[in-house]
Design an enzyme around this catalytic site. Structure first.
Site, short mmCIF file in Angstrom:
data_model
loop_
_atom_site.label_atom_id
_atom_site.label_comp_id
_atom_site.label_asym_id
_atom_site.label_seq_id
_atom_site.Cartn_x
_atom_site.Cartn_y
_atom_site.Cartn_z
N HIS C 129 0.74 -1.15 -0.06
CA HIS C 129 0.13 0.12 -0.05
C HIS C 129 0.75 1.20 0.12
CE1 HIS C 129 -2.82 3.01 1.68
NE2 HIS C 129 -3.60 2.14 1.30
N ASP C 206 2.21 -4.96 7.84
CA ASP C 206 1.07 -3.86 7.57
C ASP C 206 -0.20 -4.79 7.91
OD1 ASP C 206 -1.00 -2.34 6.73
OD2 ASP C 206 -0.25 -1.96 4.77
N GLN C 209 -5.46 -4.71 6.82
CA GLN C 209 -6.36 -5.79 6.42
C GLN C 209 -6.53 -6.89 7.01
OE1 GLN C 209 -8.62 -4.36 4.42
NE2 GLN C 209 -7.69 -2.65 3.67
N LYS C 232 -11.00 0.67 10.38
CA LYS C 232 -11.23 -0.68 9.66
C LYS C 232 -11.66 -1.86 10.23
CE LYS C 232 -7.61 0.80 6.10
NZ LYS C 232 -8.15 1.33 4.88
N CYS C 371 -4.78 2.86 -3.69
CA CYS C 371 -3.50 3.22 -3.12
C CYS C 371 -2.38 2.14 -3.12
CB CYS C 371 -3.56 3.43 -1.44
SG CYS C 371 -4.61 4.96 -0.95
C1 LIG Z 1 -3.01 -2.55 3.44
C2 LIG Z 1 -3.30 -1.22 3.98
N1 LIG Z 1 -2.34 -0.60 4.31
C3 LIG Z 1 -2.54 0.60 4.97
C4 LIG Z 1 -3.45 1.31 4.92
C5 LIG Z 1 -3.61 2.58 5.45
O1 LIG Z 1 -4.58 2.77 6.37
P1 LIG Z 1 -5.00 4.29 6.93
O2 LIG Z 1 -5.63 5.08 5.81
O3 LIG Z 1 -5.76 3.97 7.81
O4 LIG Z 1 -3.57 4.79 7.41
C6 LIG Z 1 -4.70 0.49 4.17
C7 LIG Z 1 -5.88 1.46 4.14
O5 LIG Z 1 -6.34 2.13 3.19
C8 LIG Z 1 -4.58 -0.56 3.65
O6 LIG Z 1 -5.36 -1.36 3.02
#
Ligand SMILES: Cc1ncc(COP(=O)(O)O)c(C=O)c1O
Ligand SMILES: Cc1ncc(COP(=O)(O)O)c(C=O)c1O
Lengths: 132, 413, 413, 132
Positions: C129, C206, C209, C232, C371
Site C-alpha cells: 500500500h 502492515d 487488512q 477498518k 492506494c
Molecule cells: C493494506 C493497507 N495498508 C495501509 C492502509 C492505510 O490505512 P490508513 O489509511 O488508515 O492509514 C490501508 C488502508 O487504506 C491498507 O489497506
C-alpha cells in the site's frame, strides 16, 4: 449519470484521431483515474479561430465523452471564448449533474484545451502535462 | 459578590453539557480544568453519532453516495475552520492533524529539518509549552541550529526589548504561545510577527489557548503558522489544526507519507497531491474534522467576543478572590489583563496535595507543571495549581474553588 | 445459491449498524467498501457518547476524578489492544497513533531516518500500500538507502524464491502487507519474518487488512512491528495502532515531541517518558483509544475465527459469481485462498464508471487504484473495482453486486 | 486521602536529616511532581540488618509522609525484606486508598530504598538517580 448521449459519445467518439501538423497540441492526465486526453488544434488564418480539433485518449466514459463533445463545441470558437469556459459549461454540455467525485473526469478535456491555449500564447510552461 | 450579571447565558449553555451534572459523594462537579481539555456540547456529540449512524465512509475518492457525503462534509469542515480563524485562502490553508503538538511537529519536520542548519536560530519564549519548546529544541539539536528564549518580566509578560534584541537576521523561526497556559499572559503576537518579518523569519503562533476563547484572525496577526486543538474548544479529542500561509504550505516538503497525499506513485518516486491533502496522509480524522466544524458553529453562535469577556471576568474574579489571603501566590499578569485561567500556589501545600483536597470537594483543577517545566524553573516552583475557565463556568464555581482552598489551608495549618 | 447457512448470525449483527438501513431512491444500501472503512456498531458509538457525556478529561496527570477515570480507561485500552493481537508485553508495546499510515511513518522517522544509510536496503513487495511504499521510498531517498520490491506471481502471490534472494545481510527492514488490500492475497508473514531475522533485519507487518478480520498473533508471526487502523475494524476514525517489540521501542528515539512524552525538560535538553507514552506526544487520541478497545470487545464477542471464515466465504462466492462471465477479470489468488475482498474489472467499462453505475443501484464499492498504483501498473490497469466484505455482509448482497454489474454490462454493450 | 496521621508525618517528619557516613545513600525524584527523597542507611555489623535510616526530601505530603513512615518501618529489617516490599505494603503503611495518579508519589521512598540496596549490592548502576 449515464445518459444515452454520453454513452454514445463514449462508444463513438467524434473527432477522434491525431492531426499531422497542429497549431496547438497538448496532453493531460488524471493520475488518480488513469484518464488521459491528448488534444490537437488547428487555427484559422486569423490565428484565433479554432478550425479543426482532434483528440485521442483513454479513460472513463465521463472523461472521454466529455472530450468528444467538447471537440465539437470548440469548432469555430475564438481562443478567448474557450479560455472563459468553466465547470458549468461542461456540466451543461454533458447535460447531467456531476457528483463531486466525478467532476475531475468531466473537466479534464476542458482543462487540457485551456492549458493548450495558455501554452500556445506563451502564458504557461510548455513542458508540463496538465493534471487534474 | 458572585451575583454580577454574567456575560453569557450560562444556565442555558450548561444544558448542552450533561457531564456538568455529575456528582461525587452528592456534591456537584465544578470543572475548572478547561485549559487541559474542555467538555463537548450535545450538538457536537450528536454530530459524531450522526456521522457514524448515517454517513460514515472513507473520503476523497469514493464514488458511492456515502463516500460523497462524508467527503463533502470533511472537505467543507476545512473551509469552516478557515473561516473561524480568518484564513481567506480557505481549505488550502487548513491541515487537520491530531493535536496542536502534531501541528508543531509537522512544521518542525517538514520545514525545520530541511531548512535549519548551523548558524540559524529559533527564537522561543520562556513561557512556551513543551509542544513547541521540546520540538524546536530537538529539531535544532539535529540540525545544528540554536534555540533562544525571550525572558519574562516579573509580571509574567514577555520582555519585548529582549525580544527585539534576540530576533535578528540569524533568526529563521519565532515560535510563540499566544496565551500562556500557565501565566495567562496574552502575548503581543502581531508585534512579534512584525519583528520576525523584518528579519525574514517565520512566526509560528501556538493558539492552543487563544483560538478556543477569543476572536483570532490569522491575517490580522500576520501569522505564518498557527496551531490549535479541537479538544480545547468544545470539539472532540484526536483533532488538531495547522494553519499555514498558502505559499509556504505549497513550498514546504510533505511530512507524513502514504495514501491520499500523493498524486502519482511509481516504484521509483512519487508526486504530491494538492493542498491541504498533501499534508494529510492516510485515512484522515474524518469524524473529528466534521465535529470540529460543528464546534466552531457552536462557539460562533455564542460569540467569541462574549466568550472572551466571560473568561476575563471569571479570571479576574478568581485572581482577586484567591489573593484575599496573603499565603496564595498567583502567577502572571494582574487581574484585568489575562486569559481565562489562574495558576497559583498555596504556601506550604504542594499543588498535588491541593488538587487532591479540592477533588474531595468535587472541584477539578490541574496540578503540576502544565507542560511548562522550564517556566516553572523560572518561577522557582516545581508545580502549581491551575484553575481554568470556559463558557459554562460561573462565579459561584469560583467561590466553590476558593472555599475548597480554605479547607486545604485549615487541614495543613 | 445465496441460501447457504451463514457462519455468523448476520441478522443480529446488522441490528448494531443502523447505517445499513439507509435507502437511496427506495433501494437499500449494499455497503461493500469495507477495506476502505468499516461501519461502527452501536456499542462503540455508545462508548464514544458515554465518554463525552460522563468522563471526558485530559489524561495521565490530572488528579481530579474525571481525569482519573479517563486516564485509567485510556491506559487500559492499550492493554486491551495488546491482548487483541497477542502482545504479551501489554501497554508498553502498544502506541496509539491516528492511523496505520502514521504508525508506519513513526517507525520510518524514529528508526529509519536515524539508522538507515547508503548500502542499507529496505525490502518491500510489489503489492505494498502507498502507506508503506511511499514512506520507505522517501525515507530511503533521504538516507541513501535503497528499496527493493519482491515481485508477485501470475496468481498474485509473493514470489518467495525472489524474496529469499532479495533479503540479504544488507537488508535492514522488510516491510510487508499481511493481506493485500487489492489482490486479497494472504502473505506468509511469519516465513518472511524468519528470513528477515536470519539476516538481522526487522520485519514490519502492515496489518491494516488482517487485524480487522482474522486472528493475528504478533508473537506467533514474530513481527517486530505491526500497524493497523481503528476505522477498518469497527472502531472510530482517527486512531491507529503501532505494535513494537518492547526492547526495540525502548531503544528507538522518539518521534513526535511535546507534552506527555517527556519526563524532564530544561531549556537545554529533555528526557523521555516511559513506554508507550514516549511515542504519544501531546493530548492523545483519548476517546478514540477507548472506543477502539470497545471495538476489540465487539469483534472478540463475535469471534475472530468466525469472522475470518465468514469473509472467506463471501469472497469465494463473489469470486465465483463475478467470473461467471468471461468479460470479468478478478485479480489475485483463487476463490479458496483469499482475504475478504475481490478487485476486478469489467471489460470495456472503466472502474469509475462501474462504480457510478453500481451506486445508482445503491451498491457501494470502491473504484480506483486503492492506494496501490505501482501494483496496478504491474497488473496493467490504471484502476479496478473492489468489493470488500465485513461481518454484516451477506451472500444476498453479493448477488445485488453481481446484478448491478450485469446492468453495467448491458448499458455499455 | 489526608488522614491525620499522614498530615502529622508530613508536618513532623520522623528520622529527618542526613547521616555523616552511611553505608548506603541514594537520591530519587519524581520529575513530574518535583518530589525528591534522599535516603541514608546504616547497617548493623552483619551487613544486612538496617540499623539507622535518615532522609531528607521535598515535595507533596504523600511523598514526604510516605518517606517518614517508611524510615521507621525499615528499622531492624533485613535488606532482603525491604527488597521484597511492594506497592501494597506502602498502601497498607499509609492506610489510605491511593488514587492511580498519586501512587507514584506514595511509592517514591520505597523505590529509592530498594534502588539504594540494589546499588549497594552492585546490582544496579550507582550513578543513576531513581525516577518514578
Ligand atoms: C493494506 C493497507 N495498508 C495501509 C492502509 C492505510 O490505512 P490508513 O489509511 O488508515 O492509514 C490501508 C488502508 O487504506 C491498507 O489497506
Ligand atoms: C499553550 C499550549 N500549547 C500546546 C498545547 C498542546 O496541545 P495538545 O496537547 O492538544 O497537543 C497545549 C495544551 O496542553 C497548550 O496549552
Amino acid at each position: 449519470m449515464y445518459r444515452q448521449q454520453i454513452l454514445d459519445h463514449y462508444k463513438n467518439p467524434r473527432n477522434y484521431g491525431e492531426l499531422e501538423d497542429p497549431d496547438i497540441e497538448h496532453v493531460g492526465e488524471n493520475p488518480m483515474c488513469g484518464d488521459t486526453i491528448k488534444m490537437f488544434v488547428e487555427l484559422a488564418d486569423d490565428g484565433d479561430t479554432i478550425e479543426r480539433v482532434r483528440f485521442v485518449g483513454d479513460g472513463c466514459a465521463i472523461s472521454q465523452a466529455s472530450a468528444s463533445m467538447l471537440s465539437g463545441e470548440l469548432h469555430g470558437k475564438s481562443l478567448e471564448t474557450v479560455e472563459a469556459m468553466d465547470r458549468d459549461d461542461v456540466a451543461d454540455m454533458l447535460g447531467v449533474e456531476l457528483s463531486p467525485m466525478r467532476i475531475k473526469c468531466a473537466v479534464l478535456a476542458e482543462k487540457v484545451a485551456q492549458d493548450a491555449i495558455a501554452i500556445h500564447k506563451g502564458e504557461a510552461d510548455p513542458v508540463e502535462t496538465t493534471t487534474e | 459578590m458572585s451575583k454580577q450579571a454574567e456575560t453569557l447565558d450560562v444556565e442555558r449553555i450548561r444544558e448542552d453539557f450533561p457531564i456538568l451534572e455529575r456528582e461525587f459523594d452528592g456534591t456537584q462537579l465544578v470543572y475548572l480544568d478547561n485549559a487541559a481539555t474542555t467538555h463537548t456540547p450535545e450538538p457536537v456529540v450528536e454530530t459524531i453519532t450522526d456521522y457514524y449512524r448515517t454517513y460514515n465512509a472513507n473520503v476523497h475518492r469514493g464514488i458511492h453516495q456515502l463516500s460523497q457525503e462524508a467527503s463533502v462534509a470533511y472537505e467543507e469542515a476545512h473551509d469552516r475552520v478557515a473561516e473561524f480563524i480568518g484564513a481567506s485562502g480557505g481549505r488550502e490553508e487548513i491541515v487537520f492533524t491530531k493535536n496542536t503538538t502534531e501541528s508543531m511537529n509537522l512544521v518542525a519536520y517538514a520545514w525545520g529539518l530541511n531548512e535549519l542548519g548551523p548558524g540559524d536560530e529559533v527564537v522561543l519564549t520562556e513561557m512556551e509549552h513543551h509542544a513547541s519548546l521540546v520540538t524546536w529544541q530537538q529539531i535544532a539539536k539535529r540540525t545544528g541550529a540554536e534555540c533562544k528564549y525571550v525572558p519574562i518580566t516579573d509580571e509574567g509578560r514577555l520582555d519585548m526589548e529582549a525580544a527585539r534584541e534576540l530576533i535578528t537576521d540569524d533568526t529563521a523561526m519565532v515560535s510563540v504561545v499566544h496565551v500562556s497556559n500557565t501565566l495567562g499572559t496574552i502575548n503581543p503576537v502581531s508585534e512579534l510577527a512584525d519583528i520576525a518579518h523584518d528579519h525574514d523569519a517565520y512566526v509560528f503562533v501556538d493558539g492552543a489557548q487563544s483560538v478556543p476563547n477569543r476572536p483570532v484572525d490569522v491575517e490580522a496577526i500576520d501569522a505564518d503558522f498557527l496551531a490549535f486543538s479541537g479538544h480545547k474548544m468544545a470539539g472532540p479529542t484526536g483533532i488538531g489544526v495547522l494553519y499555514g500561509k498558502q505559499h509556504i504550505l505549497e513550498e514546504m516538503e510533505p511530512y507524513l507519507y502514504g495514501g491520499e497525499m500523493i498524486l502519482k506513485v511509481t516504484f521509483e518516486d512519487s508526486k504530491w497531491n494538492e493542498l491541504p491533502w498533501k499534508y494529510e496522509a492516510g485515512t484522515p480524522v474524518i469524524c473529528q474534522g466534521i465535529a470540529l466544524a460543528e464546534a466552531c458553529d457552536y462557539l460562533d453562535d455564542i460569540g467569541m467576543e462574549r466568550i472572551e469577556r466571560h473568561e476575563a471576568d471569571l479570571a479576574a474574579y478568581a485572581y482577586d478572590r484567591l489573593r484575599e489571603h496573603a499565603d496564595v501566590e498567583v502567577y502572571g499578569p494582574p487581574a484585568d489583563d489575562r486569559g481565562g485561567l489562574v495558576a497559583f500556589n498555596l504556601d506550604g501545600v504542594h499543588a498535588h496535595d491541593l488538587s487532591s483536597i479540592l477533588n474531595d470537594s468535587a472541584v477539578a483543577i490541574r496540578a503540576g507543571d502544565h507542560c511548562t517545566q522550564p517556566l516553572h524553573d523560572v518561577l522557582g516552583t516545581a508545580a502549581s495549581a491551575r484553575a481554568s475557565f470556559y463558557v459554562y463556568n460561573t462565579r459561584a464555581e469560583v467561590d466553590r474553588l476558593v472555599e475548597a482552598v480554605d479547607d486545604a489551608r485549615q487541614l495543613f495549618a
